[in-house]
Design an enzyme around this catalytic site. Sequence first.
Site, short mmCIF file in Angstrom:
data_model
loop_
_atom_site.label_atom_id
_atom_site.label_comp_id
_atom_site.label_asym_id
_atom_site.label_seq_id
_atom_site.Cartn_x
_atom_site.Cartn_y
_atom_site.Cartn_z
N ASN A 146 0.93 -1.15 -0.01
CA ASN A 146 -0.03 0.12 0.20
C ASN A 146 0.99 1.20 0.17
O ASN A 146 0.48 2.31 0.56
CB ASN A 146 -0.94 -0.01 1.27
CG ASN A 146 -1.78 -1.19 1.45
OD1 ASN A 146 -1.62 -1.96 2.33
ND2 ASN A 146 -2.57 -1.42 0.41
N ASN B 277 -2.68 -8.18 -2.43
CA ASN B 277 -3.95 -8.00 -3.06
C ASN B 277 -3.93 -6.86 -4.06
O ASN B 277 -4.73 -6.63 -4.75
CB ASN B 277 -5.23 -8.23 -2.44
CG ASN B 277 -5.32 -7.28 -1.32
OD1 ASN B 277 -4.47 -7.11 -0.45
ND2 ASN B 277 -6.46 -6.65 -1.34
N HIS B 278 -3.23 -5.64 -3.64
CA HIS B 278 -3.44 -4.62 -4.36
C HIS B 278 -2.07 -4.30 -5.35
O HIS B 278 -1.87 -3.19 -5.84
CB HIS B 278 -3.09 -3.26 -3.42
CG HIS B 278 -4.47 -3.15 -2.54
ND1 HIS B 278 -5.92 -3.17 -3.22
CD2 HIS B 278 -4.77 -3.28 -1.31
CE1 HIS B 278 -6.71 -2.97 -2.29
NE2 HIS B 278 -6.11 -3.04 -1.00
#
Length: 267
Positions: A40, A68-69
């Site tokens: 992130n 997941n990002h």
Amino acid sequence: MKILFLGDVVGNIGTKMIKQYLPILKRDYKPQLTIVNGENATSFGRGINRKVYKGIMDAGADVITLGNHAWNNEEIFDFIDETKKLVRPLNFPGKDVPGNGYTIINVNGKKVAVINLQGRIFMDPIDDPFRMIDELVSKLHSQVDNIFVDFHAETTSEKQVMAMYLDGRISAMVGTHTHVQTNDNRVLKKGTAFMTDAGMCGPTDGVLGMKYENIIHRFLTQRPTRFEVEENGGGIVSGCIIDIDNHIMKAKSIKKILISPDHPYQG
């Protein structure tokens, strides 16, 4: 061998905390390998770009893991195949997934595999992490001296089950994704160091790094809200230091690291 691992870097405050404290932590703990989750790390709190990647590496990271990002910033496709130091989840679906799910780092003549894995409970549907880690660990045992896994997953149960499943077959597994550090750091029965979640490196005054006002609006109204990274207030650094016996691929200890306004760094 000592491995320093720091949890999810969130936004500008997260990268600032990394640049400020990572050199100090390396000076004091003297790790041979430093791994940071950059999931992130962009200013908007999703994914990573080349500038942020370079900044974390320049601060002292040897490997950056994701989650997941990973694909939320399209710039990643321009450089993820150029570097072996940026690792995305191994079990992303598809045959031609950009990047790699693991890397092998040579540390003073010892080879360490760093694997990024993603869970499936309350997450996007992806390939089975248990099956894929099974296949990879079996292959790596003849190639490396130590194996470290960053398991990016939502639930504590999935992380704990994975750690017990891999106990004795890898050196260490640390969870990421929830941004909240757990207090269960320990060495499992067969010698694998484990911590359910390392926590995050980011803002202390938001909700998991995001602005409180947007989050509470969603809870009160049940209407969609745009999450925005908190840019004000204090910062936190969360992670762990792992000591591994090189000769038998087993951990001797795992200690948590927590730096925040309420837990100032003592050195």
